[in-house]
Design a protein around this motif. Structure first.
Motif, PDB file in Angstrom:
ATOM      1  N   MET A 137       0.861  -1.178   0.000  1.00 37.96           N
ATOM      2  CA  MET A 137       0.000   0.000   0.000  1.00 37.96           C
ATOM      3  C   MET A 137       0.899   1.230   0.000  1.00 37.96           C
ATOM      4  O   MET A 137       1.670   1.447   0.944  1.00 37.96           O
ATOM      5  N   ASN A 138       0.810   2.000  -1.090  1.00 37.27           N
ATOM      6  CA  ASN A 138       1.661   3.185  -1.245  1.00 37.27           C
ATOM      7  C   ASN A 138       3.147   2.836  -1.091  1.00 37.27           C
ATOM      8  O   ASN A 138       3.916   3.555  -0.467  1.00 37.27           O
ATOM      9  N   GLY A 139       3.516   1.676  -1.647  1.00 36.43           N
ATOM     10  CA  GLY A 139       4.917   1.272  -1.638  1.00 36.43           C
ATOM     11  C   GLY A 139       5.377   0.597  -0.359  1.00 36.43           C
ATOM     12  O   GLY A 139       6.515   0.157  -0.281  1.00 36.43           O
ATOM     13  N   GLN A 140       4.511   0.509   0.649  1.00 40.91           N
ATOM     14  CA  GLN A 140       4.904  -0.083   1.929  1.00 40.91           C
ATOM     15  C   GLN A 140       4.016  -1.274   2.254  1.00 40.91           C
ATOM     16  O   GLN A 140       2.910  -1.418   1.705  1.00 40.91           O
ATOM     17  N   PRO A 144      -2.749  -5.499   7.653  1.00 40.82           N
ATOM     18  CA  PRO A 144      -3.939  -6.299   7.330  1.00 40.82           C
ATOM     19  C   PRO A 144      -4.685  -6.821   8.554  1.00 40.82           C
ATOM     20  O   PRO A 144      -4.115  -7.033   9.626  1.00 40.82           O
ATOM     21  N   TYR A 145      -5.968  -7.022   8.357  1.00 44.81           N
ATOM     22  CA  TYR A 145      -6.788  -7.794   9.299  1.00 44.81           C
ATOM     23  C   TYR A 145      -7.834  -8.525   8.476  1.00 44.81           C
ATOM     24  O   TYR A 145      -8.039  -8.236   7.285  1.00 44.81           O
ATOM     25  N   ALA A 146      -8.487  -9.507   9.090  1.00 46.86           N
ATOM     26  CA  ALA A 146      -9.489 -10.310   8.383  1.00 46.86           C
ATOM     27  C   ALA A 146     -10.811 -10.266   9.128  1.00 46.86           C
ATOM     28  O   ALA A 146     -10.840 -10.207  10.365  1.00 46.86           O
ATOM     29  N   THR A 147     -11.889 -10.285   8.365  1.00 43.06           N
ATOM     30  CA  THR A 147     -13.214 -10.507   8.965  1.00 43.06           C
ATOM     31  C   THR A 147     -13.678 -11.886   8.522  1.00 43.06           C
ATOM     32  O   THR A 147     -13.507 -12.259   7.349  1.00 43.06           O
ATOM     33  N   VAL A 148     -14.206 -12.652   9.458  1.00 40.92           N
ATOM     34  CA  VAL A 148     -14.692 -14.002   9.175  1.00 40.92           C
ATOM     35  C   VAL A 148     -16.194 -14.003   9.437  1.00 40.92           C
ATOM     36  O   VAL A 148     -16.648 -13.666  10.543  1.00 40.92           O
ATOM     37  N   SER A 149     -16.970 -14.369   8.415  1.00 36.88           N
ATOM     38  CA  SER A 149     -18.438 -14.303   8.518  1.00 36.88           C
ATOM     39  C   SER A 149     -19.050 -15.651   8.178  1.00 36.88           C
ATOM     40  O   SER A 149     -18.553 -16.379   7.313  1.00 36.88           O
ATOM     41  N   VAL A 163      -5.327  -6.594  14.051  1.00 31.96           N
ATOM     42  CA  VAL A 163      -4.571  -5.986  12.948  1.00 31.96           C
ATOM     43  C   VAL A 163      -3.099  -6.360  13.096  1.00 31.96           C
ATOM     44  O   VAL A 163      -2.526  -6.266  14.177  1.00 31.96           O
ATOM     45  N   LYS A 164      -2.497  -6.825  11.995  1.00 31.34           N
ATOM     46  CA  LYS A 164      -1.064  -7.131  11.967  1.00 31.34           C
ATOM     47  C   LYS A 164      -0.343  -5.973  11.284  1.00 31.34           C
ATOM     48  O   LYS A 164      -0.688  -5.599  10.162  1.00 31.34           O
ATOM     49  N   LYS A 165       0.641  -5.420  11.938  1.00 32.80           N
ATOM     50  CA  LYS A 165       1.290  -4.204  11.454  1.00 32.80           C
ATOM     51  C   LYS A 165       2.395  -4.513  10.428  1.00 32.80           C
ATOM     52  O   LYS A 165       3.209  -5.405  10.617  1.00 32.80           O
ATOM     53  N   VAL A 206     -14.440 -15.023   4.135  1.00 32.53           N
ATOM     54  CA  VAL A 206     -13.297 -14.362   4.764  1.00 32.53           C
ATOM     55  C   VAL A 206     -12.907 -13.164   3.899  1.00 32.53           C
ATOM     56  O   VAL A 206     -12.626 -13.320   2.706  1.00 32.53           O
ATOM     57  N   ASP A 207     -12.928 -11.967   4.487  1.00 33.75           N
ATOM     58  CA  ASP A 207     -12.529 -10.745   3.776  1.00 33.75           C
ATOM     59  C   ASP A 207     -11.243 -10.220   4.394  1.00 33.75           C
ATOM     60  O   ASP A 207     -11.126 -10.138   5.625  1.00 33.75           O
ATOM     61  N   LEU A 208     -10.287  -9.845   3.535  1.00 36.79           N
ATOM     62  CA  LEU A 208      -9.033  -9.240   3.990  1.00 36.79           C
ATOM     63  C   LEU A 208      -9.104  -7.737   3.765  1.00 36.79           C
ATOM     64  O   LEU A 208      -9.545  -7.276   2.703  1.00 36.79           O
ATOM     65  N   TRP A 209      -8.638  -6.972   4.762  1.00 36.68           N
ATOM     66  CA  TRP A 209      -8.687  -5.511   4.706  1.00 36.68           C
ATOM     67  C   TRP A 209      -7.348  -4.927   5.149  1.00 36.68           C
ATOM     68  O   TRP A 209      -6.644  -5.514   5.962  1.00 36.68           O
ATOM     69  N   ASN A 210      -7.066  -3.767   4.619  1.00 38.32           N
ATOM     70  CA  ASN A 210      -5.939  -2.988   5.132  1.00 38.32           C
ATOM     71  C   ASN A 210      -6.497  -1.934   6.073  1.00 38.32           C
ATOM     72  O   ASN A 210      -7.377  -1.147   5.701  1.00 38.32           O
ATOM     73  N   ASN A 211      -5.992  -1.918   7.315  1.00 41.98           N
ATOM     74  CA  ASN A 211      -6.472  -0.959   8.306  1.00 41.98           C
ATOM     75  C   ASN A 211      -6.011   0.454   7.926  1.00 41.98           C
ATOM     76  O   ASN A 211      -4.825   0.732   7.847  1.00 41.98           O
ATOM     77  N   GLY A 212      -6.972   1.335   7.689  1.00 42.37           N
ATOM     78  CA  GLY A 212      -6.637   2.678   7.228  1.00 42.37           C
ATOM     79  C   GLY A 212      -6.394   3.675   8.332  1.00 42.37           C
ATOM     80  O   GLY A 212      -6.094   4.845   8.044  1.00 42.37           O
TER      81      GLY A 212
END
Length: 799
Positions: A137-140, A144-149, A163-165, A206-212
């Motif tokens: 994300m932006n070169g770095q 990430p974190y995941a939601t499980v439904s 969230v994993k940094k 399972v959805d993967l997201w980047n914590n903004g």
């Protein structure tokens, strides 16, 4: 180029090349156009696995973020459909929900639980283990974190991981529990009712997201697994992340324009080295075969429709095994037999000339940079007008000033070339020496032919070509603008002419078609330039060892922006990474706060002990490498995988002759009192892994001989029908003492000795058949990787 972009508004456009979501190249900005012509070529080795090769068109913005107009995305599996030819692609809309990459490792289980009153209900256990290959994300690295439904017709239970940094390969190792069916005695009213048969309709998402943090979270991909696949058993597998189902289905139906691409993609399955022994030995003895037209290497060039396809792997293989010079001499001698006039020597596109061309491109890269890069940079950056053609002069142009500018540049380029013999690679000198003596032997009464044999390559096919297209030879990052391109064309024409002055017997000025060039060259002193050319050609076609006279200026080899880890010993707190401008010359490796500023830190090239990749786990950052020198290692992060690979190669190449190169290094960093790789607590402990670039000092290029042999095997396989046709032709000639019927089938082949050629063809066909069998066995083994394993992840839903 592109056409019909964003109707009704002139804009500034550029294009990027991406491996999945990782940008690896970008073009120059083309200003004020709806149909921009980029005209740029990018050649690169792909250093990792990927799923999509994508091209994004951007609208350049000064004050805001650049706007993505549209994209062309091609699946890796589909690249072979488009390779080797130009294609127009319609631009597709860019939808953030469709921009995904990476894979996730899941374990699912259905448990039966017995309640206090003895009834049975079912519980779903979802263990999300890890992810690999999430995008930057932006070169770095992302956060990430995941939601499980658990999703069904009347329910949507959702849980979330931590969230994993700063990592693209997060290790979650979190387990979530969902109630699937309730016991028959369950009477409490709930917000949903679930019956036994509803299991057929339930799925795990399972959805993967980047914590903004302070901005909106970014979607990274999803997977869906129907619960019914579990039955009463556990199930674990790797899944490729997918776009959302509505991803890339934009409501916009506007035509975004189209992009024209010419893609050349090759992928080889290289077997262990011992499989190629027979083919490799047959190719390597080609120069010893009499006649050379009956050799395996020559036959390869005969059966390939485009000789270039055969020449590239052949030259690289012969270079790798130090067999190129005798082979070039053998095919050049064959070439010379058909040359009737000395002034046409080595002017065609024969196997000999193409082999020498390719050898110069491979071996002469550094030589070109040392010789031409400084002056080419000056020409491109000063941008002085040099047009001397009266028809092309613009209003207000002064032809005298333009001629002075052109003369200044031509003199400077010519001077750099004729002074450069000391830098000419030994291999090039050996080839030129061989060609020179063969030419003199073929035309013993012509004193000039020994020079024209060499100048036709080194001036016409090497320096002149590099001047006119410096971006192709990595002397400039981008295609020059129209005016600079015209200046370089005029300089290239002048260099070709000056290079031929040492070998022409007729009037020099009579060789010009354009009157204005004839007028331009009247200002040159022929004798002075002729002597310089002859001395240079003598030097570069000599086998005597050359010692440098005096200290040469350092040559800029590579530069660009990257991130480096702070090196200070007394810093308080965590050492951070800072963006710096890096510059590599033939003398030193430096970084600067900004481009054109004084260096903050300098490492002399002679002090570099090793250059190696750094494990991502050291700092949770991708595309990292380390420069080992007298002090602490310099840890650097490149902007993408291709850039990292190119920097490592450039640094290894320029330091290959260093006397104190290390044989072992630490693949991870020294943090918190120990090396992360081997756990040794002393910072001075010898490395625990062998250096990958621990090569002999005289190694100029790194070539994978097995890969080149595999490529040649592929070419023989593709052209199997031509091999058989050539075999039939040899048989016909041997039986009838010459072609008796249907000569068109084989008249285009060079068959000097039908028996020797037939014998080599039989060997080739036999070797190819055995390699076919080996490949089939390997493919069966590789395709046996279990579906759902990390090597063969599941795509889409499991059924």
């Amino acid at each position: 180029d592109a056409k019909h972009l964003v109707p009704n508004k002139m804009r500034d456009f550029f294009c990027t090349i991406n491996l999945d979501q990782e940008e690896v190249f970008r073009t120059q900005v083309v200003e004020k156009s709806l149909s921009p012509y980029f005209g740029e070529e990018f050649y690169f080795e792909i250093p990792r696995t990927f799923r999509w090769l994508s091209f994004y068109i951007y609208d350049k913005s000064v004050l805001q973020k650049d706007l993505r107009i549209g994209k062309v995305s091609i699946k890796k599996e589909d690249l072979c459909k488009y390779t080797g030819k130009e294609n127009w692609f319609m631009l597709q809309p860019v939808d953030s929900n469709s921009e995904v990459q990476g894979k996730v490792h899941l374990e699912l289980k259905l448990n039966e639980l017995i309640t206090d009153n003895g009834s049975v209900c079912q519980q779903l256990v979802v263990h999300i283990k890890e992810c690999h290959g999430l995008p930057l994300m932006n070169g770095q690295n992302c956060d990430p974190y995941a939601t499980v439904s658990l999703v069904g017709p009347s329910r949507n239970d959702q849980k979330k991981t931590k969230v994993k940094k700063k990592t693209s390969n997060p290790q979650f190792n979190e387990t979530f529990y969902f109630e699937v069916t309730r016991s028959s005695s369950y009477t409490k009213k709930s917000q949903f009712q679930v019956e036994e048969e509803d299991i057929e309709k339930l799925e795990v998402r399972v959805d993967l997201w980047n914590n903004g943090n302070l901005v909106q979270d970014v979607f990274l991909g999803e997977i869906k697994v129907p619960v019914k696949v579990l039955r009463n058993d556990s199930f674990q597998a790797w899944y490729l992340l997918q776009p959302r189902e509505n991803g890339n289905k934009s409501s916009k139906t506007d035509d975004l324009g189209s992009l024209r691409l010419n893609i050349c993609y090759t992928e080889d399955c290289v077997l262990p080295s011992e499989y190629y022994t027979s083919l490799r030995n047959l190719l390597l003895k080609s120069s010893d075969v009499q006649p050379v037209s009956a050799s395996a290497a020559y036959i390869l060039s005969e059966v390939c429709r485009d000789k270039y396809d055969a020449v590239l792997p052949l030259v690289r293989l012969l270079l790798h095994h130090h067999k190129l010079v005798p082979f070039v001499a053998a095919v050049a001698e064959l070439d010379l037999r058909d040359t009737q006039e000395a002034n046409t020597i080595f002017r065609g596109n024969s196997l000999a000339t193409r082999c020498v061309d390719e050898m110069m491109k491979i071996v002469g890269k550094h030589y070109l940079k040392v010789t031409l890069k400084p002056v080419i940079d000056e020409i491109c950056e000063s941008n002085k007008p040099c047009e001397i053609d009266p028809i092309k002069l613009r209003e207000g142009d002064n032809v005298e000033i333009n001629m002075e500018n052109l003369r200044y540049y031509v003199d400077k380029v010519f001077r750099e070339i004729v002074r450069s013999s000391i830098s000419c690679p030994t291999l090039m000198c050996d080839v030129f020496y061989s060609l020179r003596h063969l030419a003199a032997k073929r035309f013993p009464n012509d004193p000039h032919v020994q020079y024209s044999a060499v100048s036709s390559f080194v001036f016409l096919r090497f320096f002149a070509v590099a001047v006119v297209s410096p971006h192709t030879f990595h002397l400039r990052p981008h295609h020059p603008d129209a005016q600079t391109s015209r200046t370089l064309t005029l300089i290239s024409k002048a260099i070709q002419t000056l290079g031929s002055w040492g070998s022409l017997t007729k009037s020099k000025l009579s060789s010009f078609k354009e009157t204005f060039m004839c007028e331009f060259f009247k200002t040159f002193q022929e004798e002075k330039f002729t002597e310089s050319v002859k001395k240079f050609l003598d030097d570069v076609s000599s086998t005597e060892s050359k010692e440098p006279s005096g200290v040469s200026e350092p040559v800029h080899l590579k530069e660009g922006e990257m991130y480096k880890r702070a090196q200070g010993r007394t810093r308080i707190g965590k050492k951070n990474f800072k963006k710096r401008w890096f510059c590599l010359t033939s003398r030193e490796f430096t970084y600067h706060k900004q481009q054109d500023k004084e260096p903050i830190f300098t490492i002399p090239i002679k002090n570099i002990l090793a250059v190696e990749k750094l494990d991502e786990s050291s700092f949770n950052k991708k595309n990292m490498f380390q420069v080992l020198h007298g002090e602490k290692p310099l840890y650097i992060q490149a902007n993408n995988c291709v850039e990292a690979s190119e920097w490592i190669e450039a640094l290894c190449r320029v330091t290959r002759c260093n006397q104190k190169r290390l044989s072992f290094y630490h693949p991870s960093a020294f943090l918190n009192g120990s090396w992360l790789c081997c756990k040794a607590t002393a910072e001075s402990t010898e490395g625990c892994a062998r250096c990958t670039a621990d090569v002999p000092a005289d190694t100029q290029i790194e070539i994978d001989g097995d890969r080149e042999t595999e490529r040649i095997y592929s070419l023989f396989t593709i052209n199997r029908s031509k091999l058989q046709k050539l075999e039939e032709a040899c048989g016909s000639i041997a039986v009838y003492q010459g072609p008796q019927k249907e000569p068109d089938d084989y008249s285009k082949f060079t068959i000097e000795d039908s028996v020797a050629t037939f014998h080599t063809l039989q060997q080739i066909i036999d070797i190819v058949e055995k390699l076919n069998e080996s490949h089939e066995k390997y493919q069966k083994r590789s395709s046996s990787a279990e579906y759902g394993s990390e090597e063969n992840p599941i795509v889409g839903k499991v059924s």
